[in-house]
Design a protein around this motif. Sequence first.
Motif, PDB file in Angstrom:
ATOM      1  N   UNK A  78       5.349  17.260  38.560  1.00 19.40           N
ATOM      2  CA  UNK A  78       5.692  17.552  39.950  1.00 19.40           C
ATOM      3  C   UNK A  78       6.806  18.588  40.032  1.00 19.40           C
ATOM      4  N   UNK A  79       7.789  18.474  39.165  1.00 18.80           N
ATOM      5  CA  UNK A  79       8.900  19.424  39.167  1.00 18.80           C
ATOM      6  C   UNK A  79       8.432  20.823  38.788  1.00 18.80           C
ATOM      7  N   UNK A  80       7.524  20.907  37.807  1.00 14.66           N
ATOM      8  CA  UNK A  80       7.014  22.225  37.404  1.00 14.66           C
ATOM      9  C   UNK A  80       6.261  22.896  38.557  1.00 14.66           C
ATOM     10  N   UNK A  81       5.505  22.116  39.313  1.00 13.49           N
ATOM     11  CA  UNK A  81       4.797  22.670  40.477  1.00 13.49           C
ATOM     12  C   UNK A  81       5.797  23.109  41.549  1.00 13.49           C
ATOM     13  N   UNK A  85       6.338  26.908  42.912  1.00 12.27           N
ATOM     14  CA  UNK A  85       6.252  27.273  44.330  1.00 12.27           C
ATOM     15  C   UNK A  85       7.501  28.026  44.771  1.00 12.27           C
ATOM     16  N   UNK A  86       8.659  27.598  44.284  1.00 18.18           N
ATOM     17  CA  UNK A  86       9.903  28.291  44.630  1.00 18.18           C
ATOM     18  C   UNK A  86       9.888  29.716  44.108  1.00 18.18           C
ATOM     19  N   UNK A  87       9.438  29.866  42.870  1.00 15.06           N
ATOM     20  CA  UNK A  87       9.385  31.200  42.268  1.00 15.06           C
ATOM     21  C   UNK A  87       8.454  32.123  43.051  1.00 15.06           C
ATOM     22  N   UNK A 116       1.775  34.604  38.362  1.00 13.45           N
ATOM     23  CA  UNK A 116       2.936  33.897  37.835  1.00 13.45           C
ATOM     24  C   UNK A 116       2.613  32.523  37.254  1.00 13.45           C
ATOM     25  N   UNK A 117       1.407  32.002  37.538  1.00  7.96           N
ATOM     26  CA  UNK A 117       1.097  30.621  37.177  1.00  7.96           C
ATOM     27  C   UNK A 117       1.328  30.361  35.686  1.00  7.96           C
ATOM     28  N   UNK A 118       0.732  31.161  34.833  1.00 10.38           N
ATOM     29  CA  UNK A 118       0.815  30.931  33.384  1.00 10.38           C
ATOM     30  C   UNK A 118       2.261  31.068  32.902  1.00 10.38           C
TER      31      UNK A 118
END
Length: 343
Positions: A78-81, A85-87, A116-118
């Motif tokens: 959850x934190x990585x998602x 999203x913030x980035x 940016x996902x990867x």
Amino acid sequence: MKRIAIAAAWITLACVFIAQEYVLARYIGRPMSLIRVILGVAPHYAIWALLAIAIVAVSRRFPLEPGRLAPHFAIHVAASLAFFAIDVAVSSLVVPPLLRAPAVTPFLIGFAAIRSFYDDFLLYWGIVGVTHLLRFQRSRAELQRAFTIAQLNALRAQLQPHFLFNTLNSIAELMHVDVAAAEQMIDSLSALLRCSLEGGERQEIVLQDELRMLDLYLAIQQVRFSDSVTIERDIDSSVQHALVPALLLQPLVENAFRHGIARRRGRATLAIRAARQNGQLRIEVRDDGAGLPAAVREGIGLRNTRERLAQLYGDAQSLLLENAQGGGARVVVTLPYRAEVPA
């Protein structure tokens, strides 16, 4: 220094991806100026340099360890998602104005997200992995230190009753022939034990304090041997504050009395020397007693002293037991010279 190293790592990472974007743009036939590439890439890594602080905090608060792996892993997902999203949101707002690109549209946000996902997930889990690795190494170092201290305390605990048993035997023998001398030995023993207890569990003390404790022990032996032993000292004034293992000298001197001086007829001499040589502290205990037998069997005192030296200083120490020139035996201890600055 640590913060400088972290900043340097992020700058290096950004430079690598700036170079990659610059070369890739030229390769596909859409070259861009270096300034434009920097403006397009640098904000992304500047954002992540700030997010990394929060990621480290999350990793420390929710470590991936047995017993809590599943719930903590879900929190990290959850934190990585959330950080992803913030980035994407910040990059979409910051980068287009810098590049003088069109206003932000859902298409641009989607493109930024796909691009940016990867990288974002790789960065997130990379930071989590490094944080856990450092945590593991720190825990391992602390565990090793605690184990070493436990071993040292166990070795020291063996020395104290061993010495006490031998001294009480001497007192018991004297009680039948010289009660006054036995009482004097009891007084010296009481002072020595009090001094030992005041030292607490410190593994190292300054040499002058170790010599002060040794004087109390020598007072006991002088009574036992009816002042037939001459004590010679040659302690360099520059090593008075050198750090040595607590109870280092007593078992060495006890060994000299028990196996050397006690077997000699007439007067005997015990010499104690300490000096600094080539960045090391060199301590020598020598007697002119019977010398070493052909097959030397070390007792508790010497064996424990060897093990304590090895635990404290590793390969930077040595303990040599040998026959001395002209008769008798000597023990030479060398260890790293470290001094405690007087208050």
